[in-house]
Write an enzyme that holds these catalytic residues in place. Structure first.
Site, short mmCIF file in Angstrom:
data_model
loop_
_atom_site.label_atom_id
_atom_site.label_comp_id
_atom_site.label_asym_id
_atom_site.label_seq_id
_atom_site.Cartn_x
_atom_site.Cartn_y
_atom_site.Cartn_z
N LYS A 11 55.82 2.61 13.57
CA LYS A 11 57.24 2.56 13.21
C LYS A 11 57.60 1.24 12.51
CE LYS A 11 58.64 5.74 16.92
NZ LYS A 11 59.67 5.99 17.97
N TYR A 51 63.78 14.03 13.16
CA TYR A 51 64.30 13.85 14.52
C TYR A 51 65.45 14.82 14.83
CZ TYR A 51 61.43 9.71 15.34
OH TYR A 51 60.37 8.84 15.55
N PHE A 59 71.91 8.18 20.79
CA PHE A 59 71.16 7.18 20.02
C PHE A 59 70.72 7.68 18.65
CE2 PHE A 59 68.13 9.34 22.91
CZ PHE A 59 67.20 9.84 22.00
N ARG A 87 49.40 10.54 23.72
CA ARG A 87 50.61 10.19 24.50
C ARG A 87 50.25 9.20 25.61
NH1 ARG A 87 55.80 11.63 22.61
NH2 ARG A 87 56.36 10.96 24.70
N ARG A 104 52.62 0.88 23.48
CA ARG A 104 54.03 0.46 23.60
C ARG A 104 54.18 -0.75 24.51
NH1 ARG A 104 56.58 6.59 23.55
NH2 ARG A 104 57.16 6.63 21.34
N ASN A 114 60.18 1.20 19.53
CA ASN A 114 59.02 1.31 20.43
C ASN A 114 57.69 1.51 19.70
OD1 ASN A 114 59.44 3.91 19.69
ND2 ASN A 114 59.85 4.70 21.74
N HIS A 117 55.00 6.41 17.25
CA HIS A 117 55.35 7.80 17.57
C HIS A 117 54.08 8.58 17.89
CE1 HIS A 117 57.05 11.86 17.16
NE2 HIS A 117 55.97 12.15 16.46
N GLU A 128 54.83 18.23 12.32
CA GLU A 128 55.03 16.85 11.89
C GLU A 128 53.96 16.43 10.87
OE1 GLU A 128 57.11 15.62 16.15
OE2 GLU A 128 55.18 14.71 15.61
P1 IDP Z 1 59.05 9.73 22.49
O1 IDP Z 1 58.98 9.00 21.16
O2 IDP Z 1 58.41 8.95 23.59
O3 IDP Z 1 58.56 11.15 22.39
P2 IDP Z 1 61.74 10.84 22.52
O4 IDP Z 1 62.53 11.10 23.76
O5 IDP Z 1 61.17 12.01 21.78
O6 IDP Z 1 60.59 9.79 22.90
O7 IDP Z 1 62.69 10.01 21.55
C1 IDP Z 1 62.35 9.83 20.19
C2 IDP Z 1 62.62 8.39 19.83
O8 IDP Z 1 64.03 8.13 19.94
C3 IDP Z 1 61.98 7.35 20.76
O9 IDP Z 1 60.62 7.11 20.47
C4 IDP Z 1 62.85 6.14 20.51
O10 IDP Z 1 62.53 5.51 19.26
C5 IDP Z 1 64.23 6.80 20.40
N1 IDP Z 1 64.89 6.84 21.71
C6 IDP Z 1 64.60 7.68 22.74
N2 IDP Z 1 65.41 7.45 23.80
C7 IDP Z 1 66.23 6.45 23.42
C8 IDP Z 1 67.30 5.76 24.09
O11 IDP Z 1 67.65 6.02 25.25
N3 IDP Z 1 67.91 4.77 23.37
C9 IDP Z 1 67.57 4.45 22.10
N4 IDP Z 1 66.56 5.08 21.44
C10 IDP Z 1 65.91 6.06 22.09
MG MG Z 2 59.31 12.76 21.34
#
Ligand code: IDP
Ligand code: MG
Length: 139
Positions: A11, A51, A59, A87, A104, A114, A117, A128
């Site tokens: 990212k 997304y 968010f 993962r 991460r 973070n 992805h 994707e």
């Molecule tokens: P993942 O990337 O671990 O699968 P997801 O829940 O699919 O997590 O969320 C996609 C992305 O959205 C996350 O990787 C992060 O960049 C962002 N994100 C997820 N939850 C939050 C939050 O609570 N606050 C801000 N950004 C978030």
């Molecule tokens: Mg996800």
């Protein structure tokens, strides 16, 4: 995409911080083969589509501006059990909750920014990967 493949993005935060090489080294050392890879930048429309599943989340706008603010590295990776093993390698969404040794934990600064992805299912890995790569870019 076969079920032994997953899709990843390094990212914008991790690219800005100079972590491309270290992250790829760790991915390869963990047994993943790079099937496709490119440096690119998402448009607003790209990020909103990628997304779309999160569009009702609080968010979402922050996520789209973050993911479009600079280049990313997109890649398709291959390994037995690729989706689940990747993962595990990236760790929890929130780096504060990510296990030691995960990408991460090592490279991310917040739940939003973070670093990496990883697809969450074989079906999404396929969608994707096809979002970012044409057939002749997948090896
Ligand atoms: P993942 O990337 O671990 O699968 P997801 O829940 O699919 O997590 O969320 C996609 C992305 O959205 C996350 O990787 C992060 O960049 C962002 N994100 C997820 N939850 C939050 C939050 O609570 N606050 C801000 N950004 C978030
Ligand atoms: Mg996800």
């Amino acid at each position: 995409m076969p079920s032994n493949r997953t899709f990843t993005m390094i990212k914008p935060d991790a690219v800005e911080n100079g972590y491309i090489g270290a992250i790829l080294t760790k991915i390869i050392a963990s047994g993943f083969r790079i099937v496709s890879m490119k440096m690119t930048q998402l448009s607003q429309r790209d990020a909103e589509l990628f997304y779309a599943i999160h569009k009702e989340r609080s968010f979402f706008n922050d996520l789209v501006s973050f993911m479009t603010r600079g280049p990313i590295v997109a890649a398709i990776l291959e390994k037995e059990n690729a989706v689940d093993d990747f993962r595990t390698l990236i760790g929890a969404t929130n780096p504060k909750e990510a296990a030691d040794g995960t990408l991460r934990k090592q490279f991310a600064s917040s739940v939003g920014e973070n670093a990496v992805h990883g697809s969450d299912s074989n079906e999404n890995a396929e969608i994707e990967g096809a979002f970012h790569f044409s057939g002749r870019e997948i090896f």
